[in-house]
Scaffold this motif. Structure first.
Motif, PDB file in Angstrom:
ATOM      1  N   CYS A   8      20.580   3.247 -63.401  1.00  0.00           N
ATOM      2  CA  CYS A   8      21.436   4.011 -64.320  1.00  0.00           C
ATOM      3  C   CYS A   8      22.802   4.318 -63.708  1.00  0.00           C
ATOM      4  O   CYS A   8      23.754   4.625 -64.440  1.00  0.00           O
ATOM      5  N   LEU A   9      22.884   4.263 -62.378  1.00  0.00           N
ATOM      6  CA  LEU A   9      24.171   4.547 -61.720  1.00  0.00           C
ATOM      7  C   LEU A   9      25.123   3.357 -61.826  1.00  0.00           C
ATOM      8  O   LEU A   9      26.310   3.497 -61.566  1.00  0.00           O
ATOM      9  N   MET A  10      24.599   2.179 -62.152  1.00  0.00           N
ATOM     10  CA  MET A  10      25.440   0.971 -62.214  1.00  0.00           C
ATOM     11  C   MET A  10      26.129   0.852 -63.577  1.00  0.00           C
ATOM     12  O   MET A  10      26.121  -0.200 -64.207  1.00  0.00           O
ATOM     13  N   LYS A  11      26.711   1.940 -64.057  1.00  0.00           N
ATOM     14  CA  LYS A  11      27.370   1.934 -65.363  1.00  0.00           C
ATOM     15  C   LYS A  11      28.879   1.890 -65.186  1.00  0.00           C
ATOM     16  O   LYS A  11      29.384   2.181 -64.105  1.00  0.00           O
ATOM     17  N   LYS A  12      29.556   1.574 -66.264  1.00  0.00           N
ATOM     18  CA  LYS A  12      30.990   1.294 -66.315  1.00  0.00           C
ATOM     19  C   LYS A  12      31.220  -0.044 -65.602  1.00  0.00           C
ATOM     20  O   LYS A  12      30.614  -0.316 -64.556  1.00  0.00           O
ATOM     21  N   GLY A  13      32.084  -0.841 -66.160  1.00  0.00           N
ATOM     22  CA  GLY A  13      32.246  -2.216 -65.700  1.00  0.00           C
ATOM     23  C   GLY A  13      32.457  -2.422 -64.219  1.00  0.00           C
ATOM     24  O   GLY A  13      31.906  -3.339 -63.623  1.00  0.00           O
ATOM     25  N   ARG A  14      33.209  -1.524 -63.582  1.00  0.00           N
ATOM     26  CA  ARG A  14      33.531  -1.747 -62.172  1.00  0.00           C
ATOM     27  C   ARG A  14      32.325  -1.569 -61.263  1.00  0.00           C
ATOM     28  O   ARG A  14      32.337  -2.000 -60.113  1.00  0.00           O
ATOM     29  N   ASN A  15      31.256  -0.920 -61.758  1.00  0.00           N
ATOM     30  CA  ASN A  15      30.062  -0.715 -60.940  1.00  0.00           C
ATOM     31  C   ASN A  15      28.925  -1.660 -61.312  1.00  0.00           C
ATOM     32  O   ASN A  15      27.857  -1.603 -60.707  1.00  0.00           O
ATOM     33  N   ALA A  16      29.142  -2.509 -62.310  1.00  0.00           N
ATOM     34  CA  ALA A  16      28.061  -3.367 -62.800  1.00  0.00           C
ATOM     35  C   ALA A  16      27.579  -4.320 -61.711  1.00  0.00           C
ATOM     36  O   ALA A  16      28.375  -5.003 -61.065  1.00  0.00           O
ATOM     37  N   GLY A  17      26.265  -4.341 -61.518  1.00  0.00           N
ATOM     38  CA  GLY A  17      25.669  -5.291 -60.581  1.00  0.00           C
ATOM     39  C   GLY A  17      25.654  -4.848 -59.132  1.00  0.00           C
ATOM     40  O   GLY A  17      25.060  -5.510 -58.284  1.00  0.00           O
ATOM     41  N   LYS A  18      26.281  -3.710 -58.816  1.00  0.00           N
ATOM     42  CA  LYS A  18      26.355  -3.263 -57.410  1.00  0.00           C
ATOM     43  C   LYS A  18      25.125  -2.408 -57.084  1.00  0.00           C
ATOM     44  O   LYS A  18      25.214  -1.199 -56.885  1.00  0.00           O
ATOM     45  N   LYS A  19      23.981  -3.087 -57.014  1.00  0.00           N
ATOM     46  CA  LYS A  19      22.737  -2.328 -56.838  1.00  0.00           C
ATOM     47  C   LYS A  19      22.593  -1.784 -55.421  1.00  0.00           C
ATOM     48  O   LYS A  19      22.028  -0.705 -55.223  1.00  0.00           O
ATOM     49  N   LEU A  20      23.079  -2.502 -54.427  1.00  0.00           N
ATOM     50  CA  LEU A  20      22.971  -2.000 -53.053  1.00  0.00           C
ATOM     51  C   LEU A  20      23.778  -0.719 -52.892  1.00  0.00           C
ATOM     52  O   LEU A  20      23.370   0.196 -52.163  1.00  0.00           O
ATOM     53  N   MET A  21      24.910  -0.640 -53.568  1.00  0.00           N
ATOM     54  CA  MET A  21      25.708   0.582 -53.542  1.00  0.00           C
ATOM     55  C   MET A  21      24.934   1.727 -54.217  1.00  0.00           C
ATOM     56  O   MET A  21      24.887   2.857 -53.711  1.00  0.00           O
ATOM     57  N   ALA A  22      24.287   1.415 -55.349  1.00  0.00           N
ATOM     58  CA  ALA A  22      23.506   2.427 -56.063  1.00  0.00           C
ATOM     59  C   ALA A  22      22.326   2.907 -55.221  1.00  0.00           C
ATOM     60  O   ALA A  22      22.032   4.106 -55.176  1.00  0.00           O
ATOM     61  N   VAL A  23      21.679   1.970 -54.507  1.00  0.00           N
ATOM     62  CA  VAL A  23      20.542   2.334 -53.641  1.00  0.00           C
ATOM     63  C   VAL A  23      21.013   3.249 -52.511  1.00  0.00           C
ATOM     64  O   VAL A  23      20.345   4.232 -52.166  1.00  0.00           O
ATOM     65  N   ARG A  24      22.191   2.940 -51.941  1.00  0.00           N
ATOM     66  CA  ARG A  24      22.733   3.772 -50.867  1.00  0.00           C
ATOM     67  C   ARG A  24      23.055   5.182 -51.380  1.00  0.00           C
ATOM     68  O   ARG A  24      22.785   6.178 -50.704  1.00  0.00           O
ATOM     69  N   ILE A  25      23.620   5.265 -52.593  1.00  0.00           N
ATOM     70  CA  ILE A  25      23.930   6.575 -53.187  1.00  0.00           C
ATOM     71  C   ILE A  25      22.645   7.383 -53.377  1.00  0.00           C
ATOM     72  O   ILE A  25      22.587   8.579 -53.055  1.00  0.00           O
ATOM     73  N   VAL A  26      21.598   6.716 -53.877  1.00  0.00           N
ATOM     74  CA  VAL A  26      20.316   7.404 -54.093  1.00  0.00           C
ATOM     75  C   VAL A  26      19.734   7.889 -52.771  1.00  0.00           C
ATOM     76  O   VAL A  26      19.217   9.007 -52.664  1.00  0.00           O
ATOM     77  N   GLN A  27      19.837   7.054 -51.728  1.00  0.00           N
ATOM     78  CA  GLN A  27      19.310   7.437 -50.407  1.00  0.00           C
ATOM     79  C   GLN A  27      20.013   8.693 -49.888  1.00  0.00           C
ATOM     80  O   GLN A  27      19.368   9.650 -49.449  1.00  0.00           O
ATOM     81  N   HIS A  28      21.348   8.715 -49.969  1.00  0.00           N
ATOM     82  CA  HIS A  28      22.108   9.883 -49.516  1.00  0.00           C
ATOM     83  C   HIS A  28      21.787  11.107 -50.374  1.00  0.00           C
ATOM     84  O   HIS A  28      21.697  12.234 -49.865  1.00  0.00           O
ATOM     85  N   THR A  29      21.586  10.869 -51.686  1.00  0.00           N
ATOM     86  CA  THR A  29      21.252  11.971 -52.599  1.00  0.00           C
ATOM     87  C   THR A  29      19.936  12.637 -52.210  1.00  0.00           C
ATOM     88  O   THR A  29      19.834  13.869 -52.163  1.00  0.00           O
ATOM     89  N   LEU A  30      18.931  11.825 -51.904  1.00  0.00           N
ATOM     90  CA  LEU A  30      17.621  12.363 -51.527  1.00  0.00           C
ATOM     91  C   LEU A  30      17.708  13.165 -50.222  1.00  0.00           C
ATOM     92  O   LEU A  30      17.054  14.209 -50.080  1.00  0.00           O
ATOM     93  N   GLU A  31      18.527  12.672 -49.291  1.00  0.00           N
ATOM     94  CA  GLU A  31      18.723  13.405 -48.027  1.00  0.00           C
ATOM     95  C   GLU A  31      19.344  14.785 -48.299  1.00  0.00           C
ATOM     96  O   GLU A  31      18.917  15.794 -47.735  1.00  0.00           O
ATOM     97  N   ILE A  32      20.362  14.812 -49.167  1.00  0.00           N
ATOM     98  CA  ILE A  32      21.053  16.073 -49.487  1.00  0.00           C
ATOM     99  C   ILE A  32      20.092  17.042 -50.178  1.00  0.00           C
ATOM    100  O   ILE A  32      20.053  18.243 -49.860  1.00  0.00           O
ATOM    101  N   ILE A  33      19.282  16.515 -51.125  1.00  0.00           N
ATOM    102  CA  ILE A  33      18.322  17.367 -51.850  1.00  0.00           C
ATOM    103  C   ILE A  33      17.332  17.997 -50.870  1.00  0.00           C
ATOM    104  O   ILE A  33      17.023  19.186 -50.959  1.00  0.00           O
ATOM    105  N   HIS A  34      16.863  17.201 -49.914  1.00  0.00           N
ATOM    106  CA  HIS A  34      15.893  17.717 -48.939  1.00  0.00           C
ATOM    107  C   HIS A  34      16.526  18.806 -48.076  1.00  0.00           C
ATOM    108  O   HIS A  34      15.892  19.829 -47.777  1.00  0.00           O
TER     109      HIS A  34
END
Length: 225
Positions: A96-122
């Motif tokens: 769901c983070l890969m929205k808007k044209g400039r972010n389309a297909g950048k799944k590794l970037m989305a995975v990295r964002i999710v990883q950092h997000t989980l660290e911050i939440i913890h």
């Protein structure tokens, strides 16, 4: 005088060495056995995740076969209707983070964002971040919506119940949209905004974009019953 039997020292020493080696092998085996538990990013366990809404249990995939080390399974979830219900829930958030044209297909970037997000939440909540994500999705999905009914120029809105599957889909959309809008032209990173959004949504706080939108949708549909 009776003769005293002498036990060879070498034999007893060899037996002790063999026993020590066997004990070490057992310990190694035990350690390897526990290492097979699947943990997200090698840190977060799926074992004690609780889905508190019974209607969403089939649509929030985070247990059993759906537990993964990375939110990147490269599965073909769009090929058949409802198949994306079996996609791991953290991977769906990343997609769901890969929205808007400039972010389309950048799944590794989305995975990295999710990883950092989980660290911050913890760090902020001292909880299992996967549980926070699940609670946020449960709280953010509208239970009622309104649709257009009628034709030939006479159109009115009618309140309808929302299916559990659409509730999960809509919750993910609202959470990702809220984080994206909060981080746009802002010094805060996407990970920080997404973590804040998820924590607020998990608490049911109206500071969350997703919770505000959900309340608005339910309020409009209530007036159209």
């Amino acid at each position: 005088m009776a003769e005293v039997e002498e036990t060879p020292v070498e034999e007893t020493f060899e037996e002790e060495v063999v026993e020590e080696i066997a004990a070490e092998e057992e310990e190694d085996y035990a350690v390897e056995g526990t290492a097979t538990e699947v943990k997200l990013f090698g840190k977060w366990s799926f074992a004690e995740i609780e889905i508190r809404d019974i209607s969403l249990e089939d649509y929030i995939a985070c247990k059993g076969d759906h537990a993964t080390f990375l939110p990147h399974t490269a599965g073909r979830y769009q090929k058949k209707r409802f198949r994306k219900a079996s996609c791991p829930i953290v991977e769906r958030l990343a997609c769901c983070l890969m929205k808007k044209g400039r972010n389309a297909g950048k799944k590794l970037m989305a995975v990295r964002i999710v990883q950092h997000t989980l660290e911050i939440i913890h760090l902020l909540t001292d909880q299992n971040p996967i549980q926070v994500v699940v609670d946020a999705i449960i709280n953010s999905g509208p239970r009622e919506d309104s649709t257009r009914v009628g034709g030939a120029g006479v159109v009115r809105r009618q309140a309808v119940d929302m299916s559990p599957f659409r509730r999960v889909n809509y919750a993910l959309y609202l959470l990702a949209t809220g984080a994206r809008e909060a981080s746009f032209r802002n010094l805060k990173t996407m990970s920080e905004c997404l973590a804040e959004e998820l924590i607020n949504a998990a608490r049911g706080s109206s500071n969350s974009y997703a919770i505000k939108k959900k309340d608005e949708i339910e309020r409009v549909s209530k007036s159209n019953r």
